[in-house]
Design an enzyme around this catalytic site. Structure first.
Site, short mmCIF file in Angstrom:
data_model
loop_
_atom_site.label_atom_id
_atom_site.label_comp_id
_atom_site.label_asym_id
_atom_site.label_seq_id
_atom_site.Cartn_x
_atom_site.Cartn_y
_atom_site.Cartn_z
N SER A 18 -9.70 1.81 3.16
CA SER A 18 -8.84 2.57 2.28
C SER A 18 -7.84 1.73 1.49
O SER A 18 -7.37 2.17 0.45
CB SER A 18 -8.07 3.61 3.10
OG SER A 18 -7.16 2.97 3.98
N LYS B 18 0.85 -1.19 0.00
CA LYS B 18 0.00 0.00 0.00
C LYS B 18 0.89 1.24 0.00
O LYS B 18 1.95 1.25 0.65
CB LYS B 18 -0.89 -0.03 1.25
CG LYS B 18 -1.95 1.07 1.32
CD LYS B 18 -2.80 0.90 2.60
CE LYS B 18 -3.88 1.96 2.72
NZ LYS B 18 -4.69 1.78 3.96
N SER C 94 -9.69 -0.52 7.35
CA SER C 94 -9.12 -0.31 6.02
C SER C 94 -8.47 -1.52 5.37
O SER C 94 -8.17 -1.49 4.18
CB SER C 94 -8.11 0.84 6.05
OG SER C 94 -8.79 2.07 6.02
#
Lengths: 105, 486, 493
Positions: free
Chosen positions: C150, C75, C174
């Site tokens: 997210s 990420k 997330s």
């Protein structure tokens, strides 16, 4: 200090005050939109007042085992000035360069 | 106020002063990262992701900084917080790369202490210590380069700071000065900070307010910043007392504000008023865990406490039999006291060593304005010089000159004495002829001495000195003259 | 679409066939990722040269073998030295960290090939991956829908078969929420289990890094690799890390499973409810003892989370000001102007909203009413969990109230969007571990996530229970678009 309003509404001035603290410039339209959102969210969040928290210790660290973490006073390598400045938007002679600071701390 | 005859002139206003002092702790590394805690390196060379505030980096507390803070707390007679936490103080400034300072808000590591100062006339006064807390220093901002930019050096960022806040117990600029002198002495005894105001390892802000004499209600608080020396603190406070007195006399209100001391113009100027006061949004730093200070930890730190000034004073009195004034001077600085003691270990007449320290050594210290360490004079060397003088190998005057040269050049005392042929002539055989000729040439003085004028011997010794270009040992010469004349 | 791969194992097999030429293998991986990611855009960008450069440096001897040659997606809020680490924000568009995150070091020590650049909501503020400054990521099951957020890119890349495993970060759900919406496995470890050093902070007291994988065994493997004490993170816990993979293939007879009633009310969709209830029946069939429990403060979790999270974020994001790194506005002015203009231009709307909200709740006169109050309610929420774990070994709930919604569907109403975190944020507030795994599909034939939560540091229980469920069901074998298990072999998409 934010002005206190009796009807618990968030005013445009409150938004401006908070935006000023957070160093975010907001246009007129943005101020209105954020005012509305903040008011909506804070109104929802006010349900927290229903919870009896008398004598409750606030959580700062969720695990009580977390305490007394030190490092010993032993030097570790620093990075080079070139690396330190590698992401700088502006630099000169080994310094970070910023627009002139007018306000004293 | 009672009407009637004023017996003595009373000040119209009471002065109320509190001091906030920041000490840079002399740990090897910074407070939250392993970068070296040193002064004077090239810009941005003592930095890492943590002290640069790079995203993703995290702080870990330096154990030594924590122990130093406890050490100061104990020396100031403070209570030590049993659970210590750190908070974020949020404000924007380019020398603070995270735009928050890791500090301590409502639970400072130390609270409720005191410092005893001695006022002129020997009266003691106790100044309360409100609190002391640990925090990280910011970097340095260079304004003095002309142009539309400011320049930032983050080497200093993350230097451990201990902020010590006094109670508003200080009643005059002079007391403020004495408080700082005493605080500095104590901290230097503890060895936790250099307390060098020029290098910024000790910094001070002052809060001052005036109120009508005897009134209970405090006046508006004015904070003074940018004080770069103890003398500046005293001068700025004197300026404020005068400024505020004048304003109050004119019936003006004193606004609560922050003022800057202007070093060149020697005035304070307004920086910001209360309305612009900042909203720091303190909250506990989630990146740092709480620290529990057990009795065991406190005791183990207490064991590392050195002898503090009060005990040292007592010991010196018993051990060396010196006068109070002499002792006061010797213990005014830990390095000076240590220097004295080390010298006495080699040359064991405390009074003679004390005389040298308070005379010659202090003179050189004042001239150079620095620490005893920077004089480059070891206790061994001083003892050696004193020994030369006491044994009569060199004259007292020569000894002073040798000391001066040792300090100036770092050469050995022995070399200097040899090279400059400073050794006195004490050999009677060598002096015999000269003594005889002086007696022969100065019959009037010889007769004066014989008729009881003791001072005449001095003149005769002087003549011997003259003839030997100052190399004769005056003590030996005097003895020989007496023997021969009688 | 060719050469999809699913699990870490199948991928290692593929890597071995690619031969000893490491650079060659890297090129093939990169081609593969590009092919599979065209419609999905799970990657905000791929810095091809950087990936190759790192791979070439990472072939030294003495390293672990467990991820040898396996590409792991990262990420874009986890620092990779010298590589663009942007948090998918204009603010950090050009930012290249000068150090590696702890988890990156751990992965590379096992021979992994680091592929950073997975898309995310800006600074992890969001539940849909729509606030990224690089544009949307699409759900591989239906590209008109969001992948969740997210860590939307991290979940979508695994679901589409671009990459066998990825690392995300979980502050209020997330990792788990996008994993649920993309039909893959997402695990949020106990707070303190994995070092946060190098994770660009959103809310420091809630953030944890965790794996997103195709199945539970890979999740266990990844967790085993990234867990453990790191002296650079004061909140990293010095506790021996068990062999999580040893908890696979265990039976769950007698495992006490609690079903908290508060997670089956309100906005939960009928389909989600049915799938989760079916899953609970499966668990019961496998010998788990299911009991009803109550977590009465659950309904305050979203409020609590949206005070604590933004407050910490407002402080964590203060450093992005144009002075020392990151975006600086070109507008003229003094330093203060630089702050205002850089932050105005560099932050997207959701970032501004959270920063304003957080600043407000910490500001003078409001700290007690909002921040402090929320931290007290947080204590209550944690107490609920600890009481429940006296009675049961793990809790079973839906991960999200609904399946993935359409792109743009909730962007107008922030509060509605925040409600997506209703079942996930409690675990963050209490610091407990939680896993989401696929348990079928519901509305619009979109995946449903089953969430399991356990007591602090009992990831072993999560893995044991999750793997038992997975072994006895077929849900994890369903794939988006192709609907087939590529099994590590070439498949037609």
């Amino acid at each position: 200090m934010i002005e206190r309003t009796s009807d618990k509404k968030i005013t445009r001035d409150t938004v401006r005050y908070v935006a000023d603290l957070a160093r975010i410039s907001l246009g007129e339209e943005e101020t209105d939109i954020f005012r509305e959102h903040l008011e909506q969210i804070l109104k929802y969040v006010e349900q927290l007042e229903e919870v009896d928290t008398e004598n409750v210790i606030p959580t700062t660290h969720v695990l009580s085992s977390m305490k007394n973490i030190f490092r010993e006073d032993i030097p570790a390598p620093s990075i080079s000035p070139e690396e330190a400045l590698s992401n700088a938007p502006d630099k000169a002679d080994g310094f970070f360069k910023v627009p002139r600071v007018i306000k004293e701390r | 106020m009672r009407a009637g005859k004023v017996l003595f002139k009373m000040a119209k206003y009471d002065t109320v002063i509190g001091l906030e002092t920041h000490l840079q702790l002399s740990t090897e590394t910074k407070i939250f990262c392993g970068c070296g805690n040193v002064f004077g390196d090239p810009p941005n060379s003592r930095v890492c992701p943590v002290c640069l505030g790079h995203p993703g980096s995290l702080p870990v507390l330096n154990r030594k900084a924590f122990e130093y803070a406890i050490k100061v707390a104990l020396a100031l007679g403070c209570g030590v917080q049993r659970t210590v936490k750190f908070d974020r103080k949020n404000y924007y400034y380019p020398d603070l790369p995270k735009n928050y300072q890791i500090s301590q808000y409502d639970m400072p590591i130390a609270y409720d202490g005191k410092i005893k100062i001695t006022l002129p006339g020997g009266v003691h006064k106790v100044i309360g210590i409100t609190r002391a807390h640990l925090e990280e220093d910011a970097g340095k901002l260079l304004h003095d380069i002309p142009g539309p930019s400011s320049y930032v050096d983050l080497n200093r960022t993350g230097t451990p700071l201990l902020e010590i806040v006094s109670e508003p117990d200080i009643s005059s600029p002079e007391e403020a000065y004495l408080y700082l002198v005493e605080l500095k002495r104590l901290i230097r005894y503890l060895g936790v900070s250099d307390c060098n105001m020029e290098e910024g390892s000790l910094r001070c802000d002052a809060n001052i307010s005036l109120k009508p004499a005897g009134a209970a209600v405090l006046g508006s608080k004015v904070e003074i910043k940018n004080l770069n020396s103890f003398k500046a603190v005293r001068e700025a406070l004197n300026f404020e007392v005068a400024r505020q007195t004048e304003a109050l006399d004119e019936g003006e209100a004193i606004p609560q504000e922050t003022r800057l001391w202007h070093e060149e113009q020697r005035v304070t100027i307004s920086m910001r008023t209360k309305e612009e006061a900042q909203d720091y949004r303190y909250f506990p730093d989630p990146d740092l865990v709480p620290f529990e200070v057990s009795s065991g930890v406190i005791e183990s730190v207490r064991e590392t406490l050195p002898e503090l000034p009060a005990s040292k004073q007592e010991r010196f009195l018993g051990q060396y039999g010196l006068g109070e004034k002499d002792i006061e001077l010797l213990i005014s600085d830990i390095d000076l006291a240590d220097f004295f003691e080390k010298t006495v270990k080699i040359f064991s007449d405390p009074q003679v060593v004390c005389n040298w320290v308070k005379g010659e050594v202090m003179m050189h210290l004042k001239e150079q304005g620095e620490s005893i360490e920077s004089l480059g004079l070891s206790p061994q060397t001083l003892a050696e010089i004193i020994q030369m003088a006491s044994s009569g190998r060199i004259s007292g005057l020569s000894a002073k000159s040798v000391l001066k040269e040792v300090i100036g050049t770092g050469r050995s005392a022995e070399d200097i004495v040899r090279e400059r042929s400073l050794e006195q002539v004490s050999d009677k055989g060598e002096l015999e002829g000269i003594v005889d000729s002086v007696i022969a040439d100065n019959q009037k003085s010889v007769n004066d001495f014989r008729s009881g004028k003791e001072a005449a011997i001095g003149f005769l010794v002087g003549q011997v000195m003259k003839k030997t270009s100052g190399k004769a040992n005056p003590k030996v010469a005097g003895e020989m003259l007496r023997k021969r004349i009688i | 679409m060719k050469n999809k791969f699913s699990t870490i194992d199948s991928c290692k097999h593929w890597a071995a066939e690619a031969g000893p030429g490491y650079p060659e293998a890297v090129s093939r991986w990169l081609d593969h990722v590009r092919d599979t990611d065209t419609d999905i855009k799970a990657f905000a960008f791929i810095d091809t040269e950087k990936v190759k450069e790192r791979a070439s440096l990472n072939v030294g001897a003495g390293r672990g073998e467990r991820l040898r040659g396996v590409p792991i997606g990262i990420k874009n809020n986890i620092c990779v030295r010298g590589a663009l680490t942007t948090c998918c924000s204009e603010m950090l568009r050009e930012f290249r960290p000068v150090y590696d995150a702890h988890v990156v070091e751990r992965l590379e020590r096992e021979g992994a090939l680091i592929v950073e650049g997975l898309n995310m909501d800006e600074f992890a503020f969001g539940s849909s991956c729509e606030t990224s400054s690089f544009g949307y990521t699409r759900n591989p099951w239906d590209i008109s829908r969001i992948p969740g957020g997210s860590s939307g890119g991290a979940a979508a890349a695994v679901a589409s078969g671009s990459i066998p495993a990825s690392l995300g970060s979980d502050t209020g759900g997330s990792i788990r929420q996008p994993a649920a919406m993309c039909g893959v496995v997402g695990l949020k470890p106990t707070y303190g289990r994995v070092s946060r050093y190098g994770l660009i902070a959103f809310a420091s007291s809630l953030d944890q890094i965790g794996p997103i994988t195709r199945n539970v065994s890979d999740s266990a493997l990844m967790l085993e690799i990234i867990s453990g004490y790191d002296k650079r993170d004061s909140t990293s816990v010095d506790l021996e890390v068990g062999k999580f993979t040893e908890n696979l293939d265990r039976d769950i007879k007698g495992l006490r499973m609690g079903v908290p009633e508060e997670y089956f009310t309100g906005g939960i969709s009928p389909g989600v409810r049915s799938r989760v209830e079916e899953a609970i029946s499966v668990m019961e069939g496998l010998g788990a003892e299911v009991t009803r429990v109550s977590l009465p403060h659950t309904r305050y979790a979203v409020s609590c989370y949206y005070v604590v999270g933004p407050a910490e974020a407002s402080s964590n994001l203060a450093r992005f000001d144009g002075a020392h790194y990151g975006y600086r506005s070109g507008k003229p002015g003094d330093t203060t102007d630089m702050y205002f203009n850089s932050r105005d231009e560099g932050f997207g709307d959701e970032s501004k909203r959270r920063v304003l909200l957080g600043t407000y709740s910490l500001s003078s006169g409001y700290y007690g009413k909002y921040y402090l109050k929320a931290q007290k309610v947080r204590t209550r929420i944690t107490e609920d969990f600890l009481a429940a774990f006296e009675k049961c070994d793990c809790l079973v709930t839906p991960t999200t109230p609904t399946t993935a919604f359409g792109i743009g569907e909730k962007t107008r109403d922030p509060l509605e969007m925040y409600m997506s975190d209703v079942f996930t944020s409690p675990a963050n507030l209490a610091g407990i571990p939680a896993i989401s795994l696929p348990c079928g599909t519901a509305e619009n034939d979109m995946p449903v996530g089953l969430q399991l939560m356990a007591a602090p540091f009992r990831e072993d229980t999560l893995i044991k229970a999750a793997h038992a469920f997975e072994r006895n069901t077929e849900h994890h074998k369903r794939y988006p678009l192709s609907g087939k298990d590529p099994g590590g072999q070439d498949v037609e998409g």
